[in-house]
Scaffold this motif. Structure first.
Motif, PDB file in Angstrom:
ATOM      1  N   ALA A  39       0.839  -1.201   0.000  1.00 55.79           N
ATOM      2  CA  ALA A  39       0.000   0.000   0.000  1.00 55.79           C
ATOM      3  C   ALA A  39       0.874   1.251   0.000  1.00 55.79           C
ATOM      4  O   ALA A  39       1.944   1.287   0.618  1.00 55.79           O
ATOM      5  CB  ALA A  39      -0.917  -0.005   1.215  1.00 55.79           C
ATOM      6  N   GLU A  40       0.416   2.292  -0.694  1.00 52.52           N
ATOM      7  CA  GLU A  40       1.182   3.534  -0.789  1.00 52.52           C
ATOM      8  C   GLU A  40       1.248   4.278   0.539  1.00 52.52           C
ATOM      9  O   GLU A  40       2.178   5.043   0.785  1.00 52.52           O
ATOM     10  CB  GLU A  40       0.576   4.437  -1.862  1.00 52.52           C
ATOM     11  CG  GLU A  40       0.664   3.848  -3.266  1.00 52.52           C
ATOM     12  CD  GLU A  40       0.061   4.770  -4.305  1.00 52.52           C
ATOM     13  OE1 GLU A  40      -0.479   5.831  -3.906  1.00 52.52           O
ATOM     14  OE2 GLU A  40       0.141   4.443  -5.492  1.00 52.52           O
ATOM     15  N   ASP A  41       0.237   4.063   1.385  1.00 55.63           N
ATOM     16  CA  ASP A  41       0.192   4.728   2.687  1.00 55.63           C
ATOM     17  C   ASP A  41      -0.591   3.847   3.649  1.00 55.63           C
ATOM     18  O   ASP A  41      -0.898   2.692   3.325  1.00 55.63           O
ATOM     19  CB  ASP A  41      -0.426   6.130   2.577  1.00 55.63           C
ATOM     20  CG  ASP A  41      -1.770   6.113   1.851  1.00 55.63           C
ATOM     21  OD1 ASP A  41      -2.587   5.195   2.130  1.00 55.63           O
ATOM     22  OD2 ASP A  41      -2.031   7.005   1.016  1.00 55.63           O
ATOM     23  N   THR A  42      -0.922   4.373   4.817  1.00 52.29           N
ATOM     24  CA  THR A  42      -1.577   3.569   5.848  1.00 52.29           C
ATOM     25  C   THR A  42      -3.069   3.862   5.967  1.00 52.29           C
ATOM     26  O   THR A  42      -3.676   3.565   6.995  1.00 52.29           O
ATOM     27  CB  THR A  42      -0.903   3.799   7.217  1.00 52.29           C
ATOM     28  OG1 THR A  42      -0.992   5.193   7.552  1.00 52.29           O
ATOM     29  CG2 THR A  42       0.552   3.362   7.178  1.00 52.29           C
ATOM     30  N   ARG A  43      -3.686   4.401   4.922  1.00 49.31           N
ATOM     31  CA  ARG A  43      -5.104   4.748   5.026  1.00 49.31           C
ATOM     32  C   ARG A  43      -5.992   3.531   5.258  1.00 49.31           C
ATOM     33  O   ARG A  43      -7.080   3.648   5.824  1.00 49.31           O
ATOM     34  CB  ARG A  43      -5.566   5.504   3.787  1.00 49.31           C
ATOM     35  CG  ARG A  43      -5.654   4.700   2.510  1.00 49.31           C
ATOM     36  CD  ARG A  43      -6.045   5.586   1.339  1.00 49.31           C
ATOM     37  NE  ARG A  43      -5.039   6.624   1.120  1.00 49.31           N
ATOM     38  CZ  ARG A  43      -5.278   7.745   0.439  1.00 49.31           C
ATOM     39  NH1 ARG A  43      -6.469   7.966  -0.069  1.00 49.31           N
ATOM     40  NH2 ARG A  43      -4.311   8.634   0.274  1.00 49.31           N
ATOM     41  N   ALA A  44      -5.558   2.348   4.828  1.00 44.91           N
ATOM     42  CA  ALA A  44      -6.355   1.141   5.051  1.00 44.91           C
ATOM     43  C   ALA A  44      -6.448   0.784   6.531  1.00 44.91           C
ATOM     44  O   ALA A  44      -7.306  -0.009   6.927  1.00 44.91           O
ATOM     45  CB  ALA A  44      -5.768  -0.036   4.275  1.00 44.91           C
ATOM     46  N   TRP A  45      -5.584   1.370   7.353  1.00 42.39           N
ATOM     47  CA  TRP A  45      -5.589   1.104   8.796  1.00 42.39           C
ATOM     48  C   TRP A  45      -6.482   2.066   9.563  1.00 42.39           C
ATOM     49  O   TRP A  45      -6.732   1.855  10.761  1.00 42.39           O
ATOM     50  CB  TRP A  45      -4.165   1.215   9.348  1.00 42.39           C
ATOM     51  CG  TRP A  45      -3.249   0.114   8.914  1.00 42.39           C
ATOM     52  CD1 TRP A  45      -2.558   0.028   7.744  1.00 42.39           C
ATOM     53  CD2 TRP A  45      -2.922  -1.063   9.643  1.00 42.39           C
ATOM     54  NE1 TRP A  45      -1.809  -1.122   7.700  1.00 42.39           N
ATOM     55  CE2 TRP A  45      -2.020  -1.806   8.861  1.00 42.39           C
ATOM     56  CE3 TRP A  45      -3.294  -1.544  10.905  1.00 42.39           C
ATOM     57  CZ2 TRP A  45      -1.485  -3.018   9.279  1.00 42.39           C
ATOM     58  CZ3 TRP A  45      -2.767  -2.748  11.333  1.00 42.39           C
ATOM     59  CH2 TRP A  45      -1.867  -3.480  10.523  1.00 42.39           C
ATOM     60  N   THR A  46      -6.962   3.123   8.918  1.00 36.68           N
ATOM     61  CA  THR A  46      -7.696   4.167   9.629  1.00 36.68           C
ATOM     62  C   THR A  46      -8.858   3.614  10.422  1.00 36.68           C
ATOM     63  O   THR A  46      -9.092   4.000  11.576  1.00 36.68           O
ATOM     64  CB  THR A  46      -8.204   5.229   8.636  1.00 36.68           C
ATOM     65  OG1 THR A  46      -7.079   5.849   7.997  1.00 36.68           O
ATOM     66  CG2 THR A  46      -9.031   6.292   9.349  1.00 36.68           C
ATOM     67  N   TRP A  47      -9.617   2.691   9.833  1.00 30.76           N
ATOM     68  CA  TRP A  47     -10.843   2.197  10.460  1.00 30.76           C
ATOM     69  C   TRP A  47     -10.621   0.949  11.293  1.00 30.76           C
ATOM     70  O   TRP A  47     -11.552   0.454  11.927  1.00 30.76           O
ATOM     71  CB  TRP A  47     -11.890   1.929   9.382  1.00 30.76           C
ATOM     72  CG  TRP A  47     -12.026   3.056   8.413  1.00 30.76           C
ATOM     73  CD1 TRP A  47     -11.671   3.057   7.100  1.00 30.76           C
ATOM     74  CD2 TRP A  47     -12.544   4.363   8.677  1.00 30.76           C
ATOM     75  NE1 TRP A  47     -11.930   4.270   6.539  1.00 30.76           N
ATOM     76  CE2 TRP A  47     -12.477   5.091   7.479  1.00 30.76           C
ATOM     77  CE3 TRP A  47     -13.069   4.986   9.816  1.00 30.76           C
ATOM     78  CZ2 TRP A  47     -12.895   6.409   7.375  1.00 30.76           C
ATOM     79  CZ3 TRP A  47     -13.485   6.298   9.725  1.00 30.76           C
ATOM     80  CH2 TRP A  47     -13.399   6.993   8.520  1.00 30.76           C
ATOM     81  N   LEU A  48      -9.410   0.402  11.260  1.00 28.38           N
ATOM     82  CA  LEU A  48      -9.116  -0.786  12.056  1.00 28.38           C
ATOM     83  C   LEU A  48      -8.903  -0.405  13.513  1.00 28.38           C
ATOM     84  O   LEU A  48      -8.561   0.737  13.834  1.00 28.38           O
ATOM     85  CB  LEU A  48      -7.871  -1.499  11.518  1.00 28.38           C
ATOM     86  CG  LEU A  48      -7.963  -2.041  10.088  1.00 28.38           C
ATOM     87  CD1 LEU A  48      -6.632  -2.672   9.677  1.00 28.38           C
ATOM     88  CD2 LEU A  48      -9.095  -3.047   9.954  1.00 28.38           C
ATOM     89  N   LEU A  49      -9.091  -1.363  14.401  1.00 27.67           N
ATOM     90  CA  LEU A  49      -8.923  -1.098  15.825  1.00 27.67           C
ATOM     91  C   LEU A  49      -7.457  -0.982  16.209  1.00 27.67           C
ATOM     92  O   LEU A  49      -7.130  -0.401  17.243  1.00 27.67           O
ATOM     93  CB  LEU A  49      -9.585  -2.212  16.651  1.00 27.67           C
ATOM     94  CG  LEU A  49     -11.072  -2.444  16.397  1.00 27.67           C
ATOM     95  CD1 LEU A  49     -11.590  -3.532  17.330  1.00 27.67           C
ATOM     96  CD2 LEU A  49     -11.869  -1.157  16.571  1.00 27.67           C
ATOM     97  N   ARG A  50      -6.572  -1.525  15.376  1.00 23.85           N
ATOM     98  CA  ARG A  50      -5.140  -1.537  15.654  1.00 23.85           C
ATOM     99  C   ARG A  50      -4.416  -0.459  14.857  1.00 23.85           C
ATOM    100  O   ARG A  50      -4.870  -0.028  13.808  1.00 23.85           O
ATOM    101  CB  ARG A  50      -4.539  -2.896  15.293  1.00 23.85           C
ATOM    102  CG  ARG A  50      -5.132  -4.076  16.022  1.00 23.85           C
ATOM    103  CD  ARG A  50      -4.622  -5.392  15.447  1.00 23.85           C
ATOM    104  NE  ARG A  50      -3.177  -5.464  15.411  1.00 23.85           N
ATOM    105  CZ  ARG A  50      -2.469  -5.594  14.294  1.00 23.85           C
ATOM    106  NH1 ARG A  50      -3.053  -5.678  13.115  1.00 23.85           N
ATOM    107  NH2 ARG A  50      -1.147  -5.661  14.344  1.00 23.85           N
ATOM    108  N   GLU A  51      -3.248  -0.068  15.359  1.00 26.77           N
ATOM    109  CA  GLU A  51      -2.354   0.796  14.604  1.00 26.77           C
ATOM    110  C   GLU A  51      -1.499  -0.074  13.678  1.00 26.77           C
ATOM    111  O   GLU A  51      -1.332  -1.275  13.919  1.00 26.77           O
ATOM    112  CB  GLU A  51      -1.450   1.595  15.549  1.00 26.77           C
ATOM    113  CG  GLU A  51      -2.196   2.556  16.450  1.00 26.77           C
ATOM    114  CD  GLU A  51      -2.751   3.763  15.714  1.00 26.77           C
ATOM    115  OE1 GLU A  51      -2.541   3.863  14.487  1.00 26.77           O
ATOM    116  OE2 GLU A  51      -3.401   4.601  16.370  1.00 26.77           O
ATOM    117  N   PRO A  52      -0.935   0.503  12.615  1.00 25.55           N
ATOM    118  CA  PRO A  52      -0.089  -0.290  11.712  1.00 25.55           C
ATOM    119  C   PRO A  52       1.107  -0.898  12.432  1.00 25.55           C
ATOM    120  O   PRO A  52       1.687  -0.283  13.337  1.00 25.55           O
ATOM    121  CB  PRO A  52       0.369   0.738  10.671  1.00 25.55           C
ATOM    122  CG  PRO A  52      -0.648   1.826  10.726  1.00 25.55           C
ATOM    123  CD  PRO A  52      -1.101   1.887  12.154  1.00 25.55           C
TER     124      PRO A  52
END
Length: 236
Positions: A54-67
Motif C-alpha cells: 500500500a502507498e500509505d496507511t489509510r487502510a488502517w484508519t478504520w481498524l482497531l489496531r495501529e499499523p
C-alpha cells in the motif's frame, strides 16, 4: 406473522424446532479464485509483505489496531490471536499465486441464538476491489448460513467509513441503523452503523453472488459484465 400469548400480547413467530448452532471451526473454505484458511504463523510474513504494498496507511484508519512497524510486530499479533475461539481469523489465499493477501474473521459468535458477525476485515492491495475479495466474503457467508445454519449475519462499521458502508450494501446487507457514541477508537468517537443479512434473505443474496462470481460474468480484461446489485431482485 407474530403470534400472541394467552394475554393477547404479541410474542413473535414461534420457533419450536430451534436448536443452538455449532460454534464455527477453523476450517478451510475453497472457492474458484481464493481459499480461506485458518490464520496461522505460516501466513504472517507474506501478509505483512502484502500490506506493505500500500502507498500509505489509510487502510488502517478504520481498524482497531495501529499499523505494525515491522514483521516481528505483525508476527506477535498473529501469535496472540491464532488460538482464540472468538474472533476466529481466516487468511485469504490467492489460488493463482498460493500467497495470502488479506484476512477477515467471524466474531461476536452467538451460537445459542444463531447470530454471527464478520469483522476484522483487512485486505491488502492485492485483494481490495477484486472479484476475489467478494468471493472471500461469500465463502464465509455460505459457511455461516449453509453449513452452520445461523439465522443472522452481521456487518458493523464506523459510520464515517463510506467504503465499508458501500461494500455492505453492494453485497446485499440491509442497513438497520446507527449506534451513537458506541466506542472510543484511537482517541476518537465512533458511531457504529449496523447491517445484516438474515436467513430468509440469504438464498437471493447467495444466487446473486454466485452469478456475479461466475467466470462468464467477466470479460477478457477482467472487468465485470453485470454488477452484483443487478443480479438481485429490486426491492419494492
Amino acid at each position: 406473522m407474530s403470534q400472541h400469548n394467552q394475554f393477547g400480547q404479541p410474542v413473535g413467530v414461534a420457533l419450536p424446532d430451534w436448536q443452538p448452532r455449532q460454534h464455527p471451526q477453523r476450517v478451510t473454505l475453497e472457492g474458484r479464485l481464493c481459499r480461506l484458511e485458518p490464520l496461522g504463523m505460516q501466513h504472517a510474513d507474506a501478509l505483512f509483505a502484502a500490506y506493505q504494498l500500500a502507498e500509505d496507511t489509510r487502510a488502517w484508519t478504520w481498524l482497531l489496531r495501529e499499523p505494525d512497524r515491522d514483521v516481528e510486530g505483525y508476527r506477535a499479533w498473529v501469535q496472540s490471536i491464532v488460538e482464540l475461539q472468538d474472533p476466529i481469523h481466516f487468511a485469504v489465499v490467492d489460488k493463482q499465486t498460493g500467497q495470502p493477501v488479506g484476512t477477515l474473521a467471524l466474531m461476536r459468535i452467538d451460537s445459542k441464538n444463531g447470530v454471527i458477525e464478520v469483522g476484522h476485515v483487512h485486505f491488502s492491495p492485492l485483494l481490495s476491489r477484486t472479484p476475489m475479495s467478494t468471493e472471500a466474503q461469500w465463502l464465509l457467508m455460505r459457511y455461516a448460513f449453509d453449513t452452520l445454519g445461523y439465522r443472522r449475519y452481521e456487518w458493523k462499521c464506523n459510520s464515517l467509513n463510506a467504503p465499508s458502508r458501500r461494500a455492505a450494501l453492494r453485497m446485499g446487507f440491509q442497513y438497520e441503523g446507527q449506534f451513537r457514541q458506541a466506542l472510543v477508537i484511537k482517541g476518537h468517537n465512533r458511531d457504529t452503523d449496523w447491517f445484516s443479512i438474515i436467513d430468509s434473505e440469504w438464498p437471493e443474496v447467495d444466487r446473486a453472488m454466485q452469478k456475479w462470481l461466475a467466470a462468464e460474468n467477466f470479460g477478457p480484461d477482467g472487468k465485470q459484465r453485470t454488477s452484483l446489485e443487478s443480479w438481485r431482485q429490486p426491492k419494492n
